[in-house]
Every structure is written in structure tokens, then in C-alpha cells.
Design an enzyme around this catalytic site. Structure first.
Site, PDB file in Angstrom:
ATOM      1  N   LYS A   1       0.725  -4.139  -2.608  1.00  0.00           N
ATOM      2  CA  LYS A   1       2.178  -3.959  -2.753  1.00  0.00           C
ATOM      3  C   LYS A   1       2.555  -3.443  -4.132  1.00  0.00           C
ATOM      4  O   LYS A   1       3.342  -2.514  -4.249  1.00  0.00           O
ATOM      5  CB  LYS A   1       2.920  -5.279  -2.499  1.00  0.00           C
ATOM      6  CG  LYS A   1       3.019  -5.701  -1.077  1.00  0.00           C
ATOM      7  CD  LYS A   1       3.940  -6.889  -0.894  1.00  0.00           C
ATOM      8  CE  LYS A   1       3.720  -8.040  -1.819  1.00  0.00           C
ATOM      9  NZ  LYS A   1       2.438  -8.739  -1.731  1.00  0.00           N
TER      10      LYS A   1
ATOM     11  N   ARG B   1      12.327 -13.346   2.253  1.00  0.00           N
ATOM     12  CA  ARG B   1      11.185 -14.166   2.679  1.00  0.00           C
ATOM     13  C   ARG B   1      11.542 -15.064   3.848  1.00  0.00           C
ATOM     14  O   ARG B   1      10.661 -15.707   4.412  1.00  0.00           O
ATOM     15  CB  ARG B   1      10.679 -15.024   1.524  1.00  0.00           C
ATOM     16  CG  ARG B   1       9.990 -14.186   0.482  1.00  0.00           C
ATOM     17  CD  ARG B   1       9.276 -15.028  -0.526  1.00  0.00           C
ATOM     18  NE  ARG B   1       8.688 -14.159  -1.530  1.00  0.00           N
ATOM     19  CZ  ARG B   1       7.535 -14.368  -2.102  1.00  0.00           C
ATOM     20  NH1 ARG B   1       6.839 -15.420  -1.786  1.00  0.00           N
ATOM     21  NH2 ARG B   1       7.078 -13.539  -2.998  1.00  0.00           N
TER      22      ARG B   1
ATOM     23  N   ARG C   1     -10.285  -9.392  -8.189  1.00  0.00           N
ATOM     24  CA  ARG C   1      -9.169  -9.272  -9.122  1.00  0.00           C
ATOM     25  C   ARG C   1      -9.093 -10.510 -10.014  1.00  0.00           C
ATOM     26  O   ARG C   1      -8.773 -10.414 -11.196  1.00  0.00           O
ATOM     27  CB  ARG C   1      -7.855  -9.089  -8.342  1.00  0.00           C
ATOM     28  CG  ARG C   1      -6.627  -8.929  -9.228  1.00  0.00           C
ATOM     29  CD  ARG C   1      -5.388  -8.603  -8.426  1.00  0.00           C
ATOM     30  NE  ARG C   1      -4.691  -9.801  -7.963  1.00  0.00           N
ATOM     31  CZ  ARG C   1      -3.585  -9.801  -7.253  1.00  0.00           C
ATOM     32  NH1 ARG C   1      -3.033  -8.654  -6.880  1.00  0.00           N
ATOM     33  NH2 ARG C   1      -3.016 -10.917  -6.879  1.00  0.00           N
TER      34      ARG C   1
ATOM     35  N   ARG D   1      -5.748 -15.083 -13.200  1.00  0.00           N
ATOM     36  CA  ARG D   1      -4.854 -15.895 -12.369  1.00  0.00           C
ATOM     37  C   ARG D   1      -5.681 -16.902 -11.569  1.00  0.00           C
ATOM     38  O   ARG D   1      -6.546 -16.513 -10.781  1.00  0.00           O
ATOM     39  CB  ARG D   1      -4.075 -15.002 -11.400  1.00  0.00           C
ATOM     40  CG  ARG D   1      -2.979 -14.200 -12.056  1.00  0.00           C
ATOM     41  CD  ARG D   1      -2.232 -13.340 -11.078  1.00  0.00           C
ATOM     42  NE  ARG D   1      -1.756 -14.075  -9.918  1.00  0.00           N
ATOM     43  CZ  ARG D   1      -0.987 -13.545  -8.977  1.00  0.00           C
ATOM     44  NH1 ARG D   1      -0.599 -12.294  -9.057  1.00  0.00           N
ATOM     45  NH2 ARG D   1      -0.597 -14.269  -7.959  1.00  0.00           N
TER      46      ARG D   1
ATOM     47  N   ARG E   1      -2.371 -19.192   0.980  1.00  0.00           N
ATOM     48  CA  ARG E   1      -1.270 -18.252   0.754  1.00  0.00           C
ATOM     49  C   ARG E   1      -1.095 -17.340   1.969  1.00  0.00           C
ATOM     50  O   ARG E   1       0.028 -17.000   2.349  1.00  0.00           O
ATOM     51  CB  ARG E   1      -1.525 -17.429  -0.513  1.00  0.00           C
ATOM     52  CG  ARG E   1      -1.295 -18.225  -1.786  1.00  0.00           C
ATOM     53  CD  ARG E   1      -2.003 -17.667  -3.005  1.00  0.00           C
ATOM     54  NE  ARG E   1      -1.573 -16.345  -3.405  1.00  0.00           N
ATOM     55  CZ  ARG E   1      -2.272 -15.578  -4.244  1.00  0.00           C
ATOM     56  NH1 ARG E   1      -3.410 -15.984  -4.751  1.00  0.00           N
ATOM     57  NH2 ARG E   1      -1.824 -14.390  -4.586  1.00  0.00           N
TER      58      ARG E   1
END
Length: 190
Positions: free
Chosen positions: A14, A89, A128, A134, A146
Site C-alpha cells: 500500500k 476501517r 522487512r 518494527r 493482523r
């Protein structure tokens, strides 16, 4: 005016596609995460309000999120259109966005969902996570959680936009250029 909602699971690309879309179509990119961080960092009234919920570990209510987004739209009256990333959302947010845009003589032009196999995306995020730092990109269980949350929350939104004939699924696997071509083809044919 083009108003696009961009959907996709974490790791689907995204952010990468949002950069391309905002440049190519001269859109104002509105990321709810960025908007929250800006309002909290700058201690705005809405930021203070959002922080009271976040400090308790609660989700920020739809009304506050919607007010922040409306404020950002109002700050950009000359925009050629908006790219909504991370919003809506929920069905409540989608209906509120439609109502708000209608009050401005606008509407959502299309929703574009970057679709990809979970296993491919998990591998992408774990990779990543090695460089991003993260923690939520370094734990496969958290990543899959998630995705479960994404599936539960966005499925009704997909049906909502399909009902309006504004939903377009795009294969999110391939090179950045390949995915960009697929997304462009959808938008160019609107």
C-alpha cells in the site's frame, strides 16, 4: 475529482503504491496513521482527545477519527482528489465518509484492494522486519493476527463497496512496476 480508497493487508505494498498514485494522479494522500501522529505530536485539540483514548489502550472512536480526516480534506480544497489509506476501517466510517464527501459534492470513485497470498506477505514482512526495526514485523504470530483482524474488519467493507460497484481487486504480487501497471489500468478505466 478522483477519490480512491486503498486496501491491502500489511506488506501488500500500500505505501509503495500510494506514493506512485499520489504522484501520477496528483492526489492528496491521507493516511490515518500519519494524521493521528501529526495531531498528537502537534498537540491539537483532536490529538489531545485521541490521546486520552489511546493512553487507556482503547481504540479512538470513529467520530474522532472522522473529524481528523474531515479536517485534512478541508485543508486541501484545491486537491485534484484524495487517496484514503487506512480509512475507512469500519462500515460506520465508510458511511460517514460517503456522507461527508456528498456534502462537498464528491464521492468515492473506487476502492482498490491489493491482494496477495498470506504466506508470501508473511515472508515479505519478516524480511522487512529485519531492517525496519518494527517489532510487529518480526513475529509471525503477530503478523498472522493482523491478517485475521484485517479479514474480519475489511470483508464487510469490500461488500459495501462491491454493492456500490466501486470495488476493484488487484493482484499485489510481482515487481513494483507490474503492480503499479495493474493499479493504473484500474484507475485509468474509471
Amino acid at each position: 475529482m478522483i477519490n480512491i480508497v486503498l486496501f491491502g493487508k500489511p506488506g501488500a505494498g500500500k505505501g509503495t503504491q500510494a506514493e506512485f498514485l499520489k504522484e501520477k494522479y496528483n492526489l492528496t494522500h491521507l493516511s490515518t496513521g500519519d494524521i493521528f501522529r501529526f495531531n498528537i505530536k502537534n498537540d491539537t485539540d483532536l490529538g489531545k482527545l485521541a490521546k486520552t483514548f489511546m493512553d487507556k489502550g482503547d481504540l479512538v472512536p470513529d467520530e474522532v477519527t472522522i473529524q481528523m480526516l474531515q479536517s485534512e480534506v478541508d485543508k486541501n480544497p484545491q486537491s485534484a482528489g484524495f487517496l484514503f489509506d487506512g480509512f475507512p476501517r469500519t462500515l460506520t466510517q465508510a458511511a460517514a465518509l460517503d456522507k461527508f464527501l456528498e456534502s462537498k459534492g464528491q464521492n468515492i470513485t473506487a476502492t482498490v484492494a491489493l491482494e496477495a497470498d498470506d504466506d508470501i506477505l508473511v515472508a515479505r514482512l519478516l524480511e522487512r522486519g529485519k531492517t525496519s526495526g518494527r517489532p510487529d514485523d518480526q513475529d509471525e504470530e503477530k503478523i498472522r493476527n493482523r491478517y485475521q483482524e484485517y479479514n474480519e474488519k475489511t470483508a464487510p467493507l469490500m461488500d459495501y463497496y462491491k454493492g456500490q460497484q466501486k470495488f476493484y481487486a488487484v493482484d499485489g504480487i510481482g515487481t513494483i512496476e507490474e503492480v503499479t501497471k495493474r493499479v493504473s489500468k484500474v484507475i485509468d478505466n474509471l
